[in-house]
Scaffold this motif. Structure first.
Motif, mmCIF file in Angstrom:
data_model
loop_
_atom_site.group_PDB
_atom_site.id
_atom_site.type_symbol
_atom_site.label_atom_id
_atom_site.label_comp_id
_atom_site.label_asym_id
_atom_site.label_seq_id
_atom_site.Cartn_x
_atom_site.Cartn_y
_atom_site.Cartn_z
ATOM 1 N N HIS A 54 0.820 -1.214 0.000
ATOM 2 C CA HIS A 54 0.000 0.000 0.000
ATOM 3 C C HIS A 54 0.857 1.268 0.000
ATOM 4 C CE1 HIS A 54 0.777 0.964 4.250
ATOM 5 N NE2 HIS A 54 0.603 -0.318 4.537
ATOM 6 N N GLY A 55 0.179 2.418 -0.057
ATOM 7 C CA GLY A 55 0.858 3.702 -0.155
ATOM 8 C C GLY A 55 1.158 4.346 1.179
ATOM 9 N N TYR A 56 1.709 5.546 1.105
ATOM 10 C CA TYR A 56 2.157 6.289 2.282
ATOM 11 C C TYR A 56 0.990 6.621 3.215
ATOM 12 C CZ TYR A 56 3.970 10.165 5.075
ATOM 13 O OH TYR A 56 4.317 10.981 6.109
ATOM 14 N N ARG A 57 1.175 6.354 4.479
ATOM 15 C CA ARG A 57 0.244 6.633 5.574
ATOM 16 C C ARG A 57 -1.018 5.795 5.524
ATOM 17 N NH1 ARG A 57 0.002 12.655 8.096
ATOM 18 N NH2 ARG A 57 -1.781 11.623 9.080
ATOM 19 N N GLY A 58 -1.163 4.948 4.533
ATOM 20 C CA GLY A 58 -2.311 4.065 4.499
ATOM 21 C C GLY A 58 -2.024 2.760 5.219
ATOM 22 N N ASP A 59 -2.898 1.788 5.003
ATOM 23 C CA ASP A 59 -2.646 0.428 5.457
ATOM 24 C C ASP A 59 -3.323 -0.519 4.471
ATOM 25 O OD1 ASP A 59 -5.362 0.360 6.098
ATOM 26 O OD2 ASP A 59 -5.064 0.355 8.263
ATOM 27 N N HIS A 60 -3.438 -1.785 4.820
ATOM 28 C CA HIS A 60 -3.938 -2.772 3.858
ATOM 29 C C HIS A 60 -5.360 -2.493 3.389
ATOM 30 C CE1 HIS A 60 -5.832 -4.248 7.535
ATOM 31 N NE2 HIS A 60 -6.658 -4.940 6.767
ATOM 32 N N HIS A 61 -6.149 -1.738 4.177
ATOM 33 C CA HIS A 61 -7.529 -1.471 3.788
ATOM 34 C C HIS A 61 -7.619 -0.720 2.457
ATOM 35 C CE1 HIS A 61 -8.142 -2.048 8.207
ATOM 36 N NE2 HIS A 61 -9.248 -2.619 7.794
ATOM 37 N N GLY A 62 -6.619 0.109 2.162
ATOM 38 C CA GLY A 62 -6.706 0.984 1.007
ATOM 39 C C GLY A 62 -6.908 0.251 -0.304
ATOM 40 N N LEU A 63 -6.249 -0.878 -0.469
ATOM 41 C CA LEU A 63 -6.332 -1.604 -1.731
ATOM 42 C C LEU A 63 -7.386 -2.706 -1.723
ATOM 43 C CD1 LEU A 63 -2.554 -1.513 -2.486
ATOM 44 C CD2 LEU A 63 -4.319 -0.757 -4.081
ATOM 45 N N GLU A 64 -8.167 -2.805 -0.648
ATOM 46 C CA GLU A 64 -9.226 -3.817 -0.604
ATOM 47 C C GLU A 64 -10.266 -3.653 -1.706
ATOM 48 O OE1 GLU A 64 -9.543 -5.728 3.833
ATOM 49 O OE2 GLU A 64 -10.839 -4.028 3.368
ATOM 50 N N PRO A 65 -10.625 -2.437 -2.139
ATOM 51 C CA PRO A 65 -11.581 -2.339 -3.239
ATOM 52 C C PRO A 65 -11.088 -3.003 -4.524
ATOM 53 C CG PRO A 65 -11.478 -0.258 -2.075
ATOM 54 C CD PRO A 65 -10.362 -1.106 -1.534
ATOM 55 N N VAL A 66 -9.782 -2.935 -4.774
ATOM 56 C CA VAL A 66 -9.218 -3.615 -5.942
ATOM 57 C C VAL A 66 -9.180 -5.120 -5.700
ATOM 58 C CG1 VAL A 66 -7.207 -3.835 -7.454
ATOM 59 C CG2 VAL A 66 -7.854 -1.582 -6.568
ATOM 60 N N ILE A 67 -8.707 -5.504 -4.512
ATOM 61 C CA ILE A 67 -8.634 -6.920 -4.166
ATOM 62 C C ILE A 67 -10.010 -7.579 -4.287
ATOM 63 C CG2 ILE A 67 -8.198 -8.531 -2.265
ATOM 64 C CD1 ILE A 67 -6.047 -6.524 -1.285
ATOM 65 N N ALA A 68 -11.060 -6.854 -3.865
ATOM 66 C CA ALA A 68 -12.412 -7.403 -3.888
ATOM 67 C C ALA A 68 -12.865 -7.792 -5.287
ATOM 68 C CB ALA A 68 -13.397 -6.401 -3.298
ATOM 69 N N GLN A 69 -12.292 -7.146 -6.305
ATOM 70 C CA GLN A 69 -12.676 -7.432 -7.687
ATOM 71 C C GLN A 69 -11.902 -8.621 -8.265
ATOM 72 O OE1 GLN A 69 -15.200 -5.415 -8.510
ATOM 73 N NE2 GLN A 69 -14.794 -4.299 -6.601
ATOM 74 N N LEU A 70 -10.916 -9.120 -7.527
ATOM 75 C CA LEU A 70 -10.043 -10.157 -8.065
ATOM 76 C C LEU A 70 -10.421 -11.564 -7.593
ATOM 77 C CD1 LEU A 70 -6.595 -8.312 -7.767
ATOM 78 C CD2 LEU A 70 -8.083 -8.531 -9.779
ATOM 79 N N GLY A 71 -11.673 -11.723 -7.203
ATOM 80 C CA GLY A 71 -12.165 -13.037 -6.846
ATOM 81 C C GLY A 71 -12.862 -13.682 -8.035
#
Length: 311
Positions: A54-71
């Motif tokens: 993930h990016g600066y000051r974020g955490d793993h939650h930030g990329l969950e919207p993308v991850i959610a589409q990869l199922g």
């Protein structure tokens, strides 16, 4: 009040398991999405392993919207792992400076450990924003991280001060310098100021959809100030504006997907084309009417580009 995620339904279909690995002095918390999280055999049988940074000051939650589409069936056999960077989220700091070399060394240690659990899988490293610099540095260093492919979302393709809003970057530098100069307790409070977080969020969000904007602001309110201490956030900020992907581009030889935005306030689109040209094997996908928050505003389009790239 927490704002419901527009992507909650897709994410709810993916089992999520939290684990902890000791890496480079950090108790690194990571989240596994899909069947492999709770099943060591599913990890061993994975055909593709995607490690997300993930990016600066974020955490793993930030990329969950993308991850959610990869199922789904298109990604059957795919194992997705998203750690919190050391010093951010709930991961503890490194036994090193939290700069690009420090984070690059951490990535070069954690990725082989994850790959050992999925020995037959194709390894893909994905980085967003500051994470794109970390991934690029890990791949382009000597010795470099061994991977089969890379994906960079909103890559920092040029020095931040040269971006379309270089003035905003200079203001941010002044803000962080001030937070470093005052007593530590006050500096920590300044760095976590809700007002500053909201100004940043309003500046970067480009969508005109009010419910989506509210959710983006809620995400930043909840997760953007989850850092261990003042030193971590200041060191990482200096790294985020002092390094960029272009420094490593020519040495990144694995097939690479760049997902860029035409309204990114940090990196002009011309710089993305230059980085693509500098890489031996890179594909550039430009998403329109979005800025530095592709992962929040255009995760479906980003995931589609990733799916086509991996296919």
């Amino acid at each position: 009040m927490t704002v419901a995620s527009p992507y909650a339904e897709e994410l709810s279909r993916m089992p999520v398991v939290e684990r902890v690995m000791e890496v480079a002095g950090s108790s690194t918390h990571l989240w596994e999405y899909g069947a492999s999280g709770a099943d060591p055999q599913a990890r061993a049988d994975a055909r593709t392993l995607i490690v997300v940074v993930h990016g600066y000051r974020g955490d793993h939650h930030g990329l969950e919207p993308v991850i959610a589409q990869l199922g789904g069936d298109a990604h059957a056999g795919t194992r997705i792992v998203a750690p919190d960077l050391p010093g951010f989220g709930v991961s503890t700091p490194l036994d090193a400076v939290h700069d690009v070399p420090g984070y690059s060394a951490w990535l070069r240690e954690i990725v082989p450990a994850l790959r050992a659990e999925s020995p037959e899988a194709r390894l893909v490293v994905l980085g967003h924003s500051f994470g794109s610099i970390i991934v690029a540095a890990a791949l382009g260093s000597e010795p470099g991280l061994e991977a089969d492919a890379a994906i960079l979302i909103n890559p920092i393709a040029a020095p931040a001060l040269t971006g379309p809003r270089g003035v905003m970057t200079r203001l941010a530098i002044g803000y962080y310098r001030f937070a470093a100069a005052v007593p530590e307790k006050l500096g920590f409070a300044i760095l976590g100021s809700p007002l500053v977080v909201r100004v940043m969020s309003v500046t970067m969000a480009k969508t005109r959809e009010k419910p989506l904007r509210r959710w983006i602001h809620d995400q930043h309110d909840r997760y953007f100030s989850a850092f261990a201490n003042r030193t971590v956030v200041l060191d990482a900020f200096r790294a985020s504006v002092g390094d960029d992907v272009s420094e490593y581009a020519a040495r990144i030889t694995v097939p690479t997907l760049l997902i860029a935005a035409d309204r990114d306030d940090i990196t002009p689109i011309e710089a993305q084309h230059r980085v693509q040209a500098a890489m031996p094997d890179a594909r550039l996908v430009v998403l329109h009417d979005v800025g530095h928050l592709i992962h929040y505003e255009k995760p479906v389009e980003a995931a589609q580009a990733i799916t086509e790239f991996l296919a």
